[in-house]
Design a protein around this motif. Structure first.
Motif, PDB file in Angstrom:
ATOM      1  N   GLY A  25       0.812  -1.215   0.000  1.00  0.00           N
ATOM      2  CA  GLY A  25       0.000   0.000   0.000  1.00  0.00           C
ATOM      3  C   GLY A  25       0.842   1.260   0.000  1.00  0.00           C
ATOM      4  O   GLY A  25       0.431   2.291  -0.524  1.00  0.00           O
ATOM      5  N   ALA A  28       1.382   3.089  -3.351  1.00  0.00           N
ATOM      6  CA  ALA A  28       0.262   3.723  -4.052  1.00  0.00           C
ATOM      7  C   ALA A  28       0.491   5.198  -4.340  1.00  0.00           C
ATOM      8  O   ALA A  28       0.146   5.679  -5.420  1.00  0.00           O
ATOM      9  CB  ALA A  28      -1.030   3.522  -3.257  1.00  0.00           C
ATOM     10  N   THR A  56      -4.552   2.679  -2.328  1.00  0.00           N
ATOM     11  CA  THR A  56      -3.779   2.309  -1.142  1.00  0.00           C
ATOM     12  C   THR A  56      -4.439   1.160  -0.402  1.00  0.00           C
ATOM     13  O   THR A  56      -3.779   0.170  -0.046  1.00  0.00           O
ATOM     14  CB  THR A  56      -3.609   3.515  -0.204  1.00  0.00           C
ATOM     15  OG1 THR A  56      -2.974   4.577  -0.920  1.00  0.00           O
ATOM     16  CG2 THR A  56      -2.794   3.160   1.028  1.00  0.00           C
ATOM     17  N   ARG A  60      -3.023  -2.592   0.104  1.00  0.00           N
ATOM     18  CA  ARG A  60      -2.800  -3.077   1.479  1.00  0.00           C
ATOM     19  C   ARG A  60      -3.464  -4.435   1.684  1.00  0.00           C
ATOM     20  O   ARG A  60      -2.904  -5.313   2.328  1.00  0.00           O
ATOM     21  CB  ARG A  60      -3.325  -2.079   2.499  1.00  0.00           C
ATOM     22  CG  ARG A  60      -2.371  -0.952   2.748  1.00  0.00           C
ATOM     23  CD  ARG A  60      -2.716  -0.178   4.014  1.00  0.00           C
ATOM     24  NE  ARG A  60      -1.766   0.902   4.152  1.00  0.00           N
ATOM     25  CZ  ARG A  60      -2.088   2.178   4.292  1.00  0.00           C
ATOM     26  NH1 ARG A  60      -3.359   2.534   4.362  1.00  0.00           N
ATOM     27  NH2 ARG A  60      -1.156   3.095   4.382  1.00  0.00           N
TER      28      ARG A  60
END
Length: 187
Positions: A25, A28, A56, A60
């Motif tokens: 993440g 991103a 994100t 993740r």
């Protein structure tokens, strides 16, 4: 697919010019503005992310590297140029229990096209997967995407067949070319 095996398959990869690091993440923010470029979507079925927050969160959730049903390793690497640390693209692979890469994919941002980065990254990821026990790797490209087909051939893949209406790009069904790379036989 165990999370430990998926993590092992997804390890970092170094090449002379590139670093392939497991995608998280945290990547991103660097990817999001580059993913807004229209040229990126000419040949691939991916769509632009709606927001940095959505991207994100999605990345993740995928950090455990295993599909929600537990059947596949979902591997993804952020590709970074060694010379300046810039993010230039992504390589990903879906690995089944055989283990085979049923779908190896990649994209690179247009400022970095035509410099051999994609070929280098795809070859390195393929070699790592083979070294870690993956016996067969499959990739597809939209018919007409000559640059992407060249990347696969340079990375040791061979054309196998046309897959009619295999994907949808910008709302239109497209045929794909399938390419396969086999691990060398070991006696």
């Amino acid at each position: 697919m165990s999370p430990a095996l998926a993590a092992h398959l997804a390890g970092a990869i170094d090449t002379p010019r590139l670093l392939l690091e497991p995608l998280t993440g945290a990547h991103a923010a660097a990817f999001f503005p580059l993913l807004q470029e229209d040229a990126l979507y000419e040949w691939i079925s991916m769509t632009k992310p709606d927001s940095l927050g959505d991207l994100t969160e999605a990345w993740r959730r995928s950090e455990q590297r295993v599909s929600p049903d537990g059947l596949f390793a979902w591997l993804a690497w952020a590709v970074r140029r060694r010379s300046d640390g810039r993010i230039i693209g992504r390589v990903d692979a879906e690995i089944d229990a055989k283990p085979e890469a049923t779908n190896l994919g990649y994209y690179f941002f247009s400022p970095f096209w035509g410099q051999g980065h994609a070929s280098e990254a795809v070859a390195a990821a393929s070699e790592q997967l083979i070294a870690r026990g993956v016996r067969r790797l499959v990739a597809t490209v939209t018919v007409g995407n000559l640059a992407s087909a060249r990347v696969l051939r340079k990375a040791g893949f061979e054309f196998t067949r046309i897959l009619p209406a295999n994907d949808v790009v910008r709302g239109r069904a497209v045929d794909d070319e399938e390419y396969v790379r086999l691990a060398p036989l070991r006696y």
